[in-house]
Design a protein around this motif. Structure first.
Motif, mmCIF file in Angstrom:
data_model
loop_
_atom_site.group_PDB
_atom_site.id
_atom_site.type_symbol
_atom_site.label_atom_id
_atom_site.label_comp_id
_atom_site.label_asym_id
_atom_site.label_seq_id
_atom_site.Cartn_x
_atom_site.Cartn_y
_atom_site.Cartn_z
ATOM 1 N N UNK A 155 0.832 -1.211 0.000
ATOM 2 C CA UNK A 155 0.000 0.000 0.000
ATOM 3 C C UNK A 155 0.862 1.255 0.000
ATOM 4 N N UNK A 156 1.944 1.242 0.785
ATOM 5 C CA UNK A 156 2.810 2.421 0.876
ATOM 6 C C UNK A 156 3.432 2.752 -0.474
ATOM 7 N N UNK A 157 3.830 1.730 -1.214
ATOM 8 C CA UNK A 157 4.457 1.959 -2.518
ATOM 9 C C UNK A 157 3.415 2.369 -3.559
ATOM 10 N N UNK A 158 2.249 1.728 -3.545
ATOM 11 C CA UNK A 158 1.186 2.082 -4.496
ATOM 12 C C UNK A 158 0.752 3.532 -4.305
ATOM 13 N N UNK A 159 0.727 3.995 -3.042
ATOM 14 C CA UNK A 159 0.283 5.357 -2.746
ATOM 15 C C UNK A 159 1.218 6.418 -3.322
ATOM 16 N N UNK A 160 2.406 6.000 -3.724
ATOM 17 C CA UNK A 160 3.345 6.945 -4.321
ATOM 18 C C UNK A 160 2.948 7.303 -5.761
ATOM 19 N N UNK A 161 2.008 6.540 -6.313
ATOM 20 C CA UNK A 161 1.551 6.781 -7.681
ATOM 21 C C UNK A 161 0.170 7.441 -7.651
ATOM 22 N N UNK A 163 -2.353 7.061 -9.553
ATOM 23 C CA UNK A 163 -3.313 6.340 -10.385
ATOM 24 C C UNK A 163 -3.700 5.041 -9.681
ATOM 25 N N UNK A 164 -4.965 4.673 -9.777
ATOM 26 C CA UNK A 164 -5.441 3.451 -9.130
ATOM 27 C C UNK A 164 -4.943 2.241 -9.919
ATOM 28 N N UNK A 165 -4.767 1.086 -9.263
ATOM 29 C CA UNK A 165 -4.191 -0.093 -9.921
ATOM 30 C C UNK A 165 -4.869 -0.487 -11.223
ATOM 31 N N UNK A 166 -6.211 -0.407 -11.285
ATOM 32 C CA UNK A 166 -6.894 -0.856 -12.487
ATOM 33 C C UNK A 166 -6.623 0.026 -13.699
ATOM 34 N N UNK A 172 4.129 1.565 -15.055
ATOM 35 C CA UNK A 172 3.841 1.843 -13.644
ATOM 36 C C UNK A 172 3.853 0.562 -12.813
ATOM 37 N N UNK A 173 3.284 -0.505 -13.358
ATOM 38 C CA UNK A 173 3.301 -1.776 -12.635
ATOM 39 C C UNK A 173 4.729 -2.304 -12.489
ATOM 40 N N UNK A 177 6.548 -3.138 -8.907
ATOM 41 C CA UNK A 177 7.107 -4.459 -8.637
ATOM 42 C C UNK A 177 8.614 -4.376 -8.445
ATOM 43 N N UNK A 178 9.265 -3.470 -9.175
ATOM 44 C CA UNK A 178 10.697 -3.235 -8.979
ATOM 45 C C UNK A 178 10.973 -2.754 -7.558
ATOM 46 N N UNK A 179 10.177 -1.786 -7.097
ATOM 47 C CA UNK A 179 10.363 -1.235 -5.748
ATOM 48 C C UNK A 179 10.130 -2.300 -4.681
#
Length: 216
Positions: A155-161, A163-166, A172-173, A177-179
């Motif tokens: 969640x912490x890494x996704x929040x850096x973007x 845009x929502x996952x879908x 971006x993905x 995944x790299x991070x």
């Protein structure tokens, strides 16, 4: 046990005698993120035990500092699963190749001290302590649940973007995944499934991304 880790056990026992019952002392072995705790003193502080997992702070350090020479971080706030605030420091154990193989962690519970200080400062209205523990400055969560550690990190890494996952594109993905891979999240059991669910991908797709990243 890893010999680099084993030699720190007497040091941990020594610190336990010196610092007393209000400081938890833990040794982590990084060869197994799911069960990294191999030695613990004053386990009543965080209610963790031998065999419990790595913490989010150590994952962050592996991602950001593992290739450097930094040996320790001191005097940061952490929080137990019950919400108790602690004062913490971590010494990172490295092997001859300068790789992080373990950590010696100190977590001090100053709850009773704070209560006494609160009474004393009530008699001194102009006194302000700028080091009082605060929920707004938590760097580490001392959680015993690998799944929750994984989810919090994802969640912490996704929040850096923004845009929502879908709606994320391949780039971006890949970056997410790299991070996650850089901080070792995929060494935790079940992490691939959690990442797949969060990014609305299949598990085989996540594995393909990981494989592609490791080839670069």
């Amino acid at each position: 046990m890893n010999p680099y880790i084993k030699k720190y056990i007497p040091i941990a026992d020594f610190l336990g005698e010196v610092l007393g019952q209000n400081t938890e002392i833990i040794i982590h072995d990084m060869t197994n993120y799911d069960h990294s705790i191999v030695h613990i003193i004053n386990a009543h502080i965080s209610n963790r035990k031998i065999g419990d997992p790595i913490t989010d702070l150590v994952l962050d350090f592996i991602a950001t500092e593992s290739k450097g020479n930094k040996q320790f971080i001191c005097n940061y706030n952490s929080k137990t699963i019950e919400g108790r605030l602690l004062y913490s420091s971590t010494f990172f154990i490295r092997n001859d190749k300068n790789e992080i193989v373990g950590a010696l962690c100190l977590n001090s519970d100053y709850h009773d001290v704070k209560k006494s200080l609160s009474f004393i400062t009530s008699l001194l209205p102009n006194y302000v302590d700028d080091k009082i523990l605060s929920l707004n400055n938590i760097k580490e969560n001392l959680n015993t649940n690998p799944q929750e550690i994984t989810l919090n990190k994802i969640d912490a890494i996704i929040q850096q973007f923004d845009v929502v996952p879908q709606r994320m594109n391949t780039k971006e993905k890949t970056e997410i995944i790299q991070a996650l891979n850089d901080c070792g999240i995929f060494n935790i059991r079940g992490a691939v499934q959690e990442v797949a669910d969060k990014l609305q991908m299949s598990e085989p797709s996540v594995y393909r991304y990981i494989k592609k990243i490791k080839k670069v």
